[in-house]
Design a protein around this motif. Structure first.
Motif, PDB file in Angstrom:
ATOM      1  N   LYS A  90      -7.968  -3.854   8.045  1.00 29.30           N
ATOM      2  CA  LYS A  90      -8.596  -4.622   6.967  1.00 29.30           C
ATOM      3  C   LYS A  90      -7.781  -5.871   6.646  1.00 29.30           C
ATOM      4  O   LYS A  90      -8.333  -6.960   6.480  1.00 29.30           O
ATOM      5  N   SER A  91      -6.462  -5.731   6.607  1.00 23.77           N
ATOM      6  CA  SER A  91      -5.623  -6.900   6.299  1.00 23.77           C
ATOM      7  C   SER A  91      -5.680  -7.935   7.418  1.00 23.77           C
ATOM      8  O   SER A  91      -5.654  -9.132   7.163  1.00 23.77           O
TER       9      SER A  91
ATOM     10  N   PHE B 150      -0.966 -10.437   5.149  1.00 18.01           N
ATOM     11  CA  PHE B 150       0.113  -9.581   5.635  1.00 18.01           C
ATOM     12  C   PHE B 150      -0.095  -8.163   5.140  1.00 18.01           C
ATOM     13  O   PHE B 150      -0.660  -7.942   4.068  1.00 18.01           O
ATOM     14  N   PHE B 151       0.362  -7.213   5.923  1.00 15.11           N
ATOM     15  CA  PHE B 151       0.234  -5.809   5.564  1.00 15.11           C
ATOM     16  C   PHE B 151       1.605  -5.261   5.193  1.00 15.11           C
ATOM     17  O   PHE B 151       2.563  -5.396   5.946  1.00 15.11           O
TER      18      PHE B 151
ATOM     19  N   HIS C 158       0.882  -1.160   0.000  1.00 14.10           N
ATOM     20  CA  HIS C 158       0.000   0.000   0.000  1.00 14.10           C
ATOM     21  C   HIS C 158       0.917   1.207   0.000  1.00 14.10           C
ATOM     22  O   HIS C 158       1.956   1.200   0.662  1.00 14.10           O
ATOM     23  N   ARG C 159       0.510   2.260  -0.693  1.00  8.34           N
ATOM     24  CA  ARG C 159       1.360   3.441  -0.785  1.00  8.34           C
ATOM     25  C   ARG C 159       0.693   4.630  -0.096  1.00  8.34           C
ATOM     26  O   ARG C 159      -0.499   4.883  -0.285  1.00  8.34           O
TER      27      ARG C 159
ATOM     28  N   ILE D  34      -3.219   4.249   7.300  1.00 13.28           N
ATOM     29  CA  ILE D  34      -2.443   3.026   7.546  1.00 13.28           C
ATOM     30  C   ILE D  34      -3.202   2.119   8.511  1.00 13.28           C
ATOM     31  O   ILE D  34      -3.315   0.904   8.282  1.00 13.28           O
ATOM     32  N   LYS D  35      -3.727   2.681   9.591  1.00 11.24           N
ATOM     33  CA  LYS D  35      -4.475   1.871  10.567  1.00 11.24           C
ATOM     34  C   LYS D  35      -5.694   1.210   9.926  1.00 11.24           C
ATOM     35  O   LYS D  35      -5.961   0.031  10.179  1.00 11.24           O
ATOM     36  N   GLU D  36      -6.424   1.969   9.094  1.00  7.95           N
ATOM     37  CA  GLU D  36      -7.599   1.396   8.424  1.00  7.95           C
ATOM     38  C   GLU D  36      -7.210   0.226   7.527  1.00  7.95           C
ATOM     39  O   GLU D  36      -7.857  -0.827   7.541  1.00  7.95           O
ATOM     40  N   ASP D  37      -6.163   0.408   6.734  1.00 11.97           N
ATOM     41  CA  ASP D  37      -5.736  -0.655   5.824  1.00 11.97           C
ATOM     42  C   ASP D  37      -5.124  -1.835   6.581  1.00 11.97           C
ATOM     43  O   ASP D  37      -5.318  -2.988   6.198  1.00 11.97           O
ATOM     44  N   TYR D  38      -4.426  -1.558   7.670  1.00  9.77           N
ATOM     45  CA  TYR D  38      -3.867  -2.635   8.489  1.00  9.77           C
ATOM     46  C   TYR D  38      -4.995  -3.459   9.107  1.00  9.77           C
ATOM     47  O   TYR D  38      -4.974  -4.696   9.056  1.00  9.77           O
TER      48      TYR D  38
END
Length: 108
Positions: A93-94, A100-101, A29-30, A87-91
């Motif tokens: 979700k993973s 893995f994130f 993720h960028r 980052i927290k939202e995508d983490y």
């Protein structure tokens, strides 16, 4: 394994190119601190997208500098907080997906 990379370097030193490779070839993720500023400029000023995300002009550069300064004078961590939130939202979700994130921040 979860990975978070923060890229540091001079302007035009290849940070975005490295981030592009990590995204395309390794599923990262960028994130960039300037993304929120770019979005605000795009949403609220009459500056074309190409001048904000592409080749900068004097006008778009001035908007970035002045608006960025104005916002950080009132809320010093506004751009950091925005990246951390994403980052927290995508983490999270993973974690729910059991994957893995991997993340790269391209403009520390």
């Amino acid at each position: 394994m979860n990975i978070l990379i923060g890229e540091v370097g001079k302007p035009r030193s290849g940070k975005d190119s490295v981030a592009d490779i990590l995204v395309k070839e390794h599923g990262f993720h960028r994130y960039a601190f300037a993304d929120y500023l770019r979005w605000l400029i795009y949403e609220y000023l009459d500056i074309p997208k190409e001048e904000i995300w592409g080749k900068k002009t004097d006008r778009s550069r001035k908007a970035h500098q002045q608006i960025g300064k104005l916002l950080t004078d009132f809320m010093p961590d506004i751009f950091i907080d925005n990246v951390i939130t994403h980052i927290k939202e995508d983490y999270d979700k993973s974690v729910k997906e059991g994957t893995f994130f991997r993340a790269v921040v391209s403009d520390i």
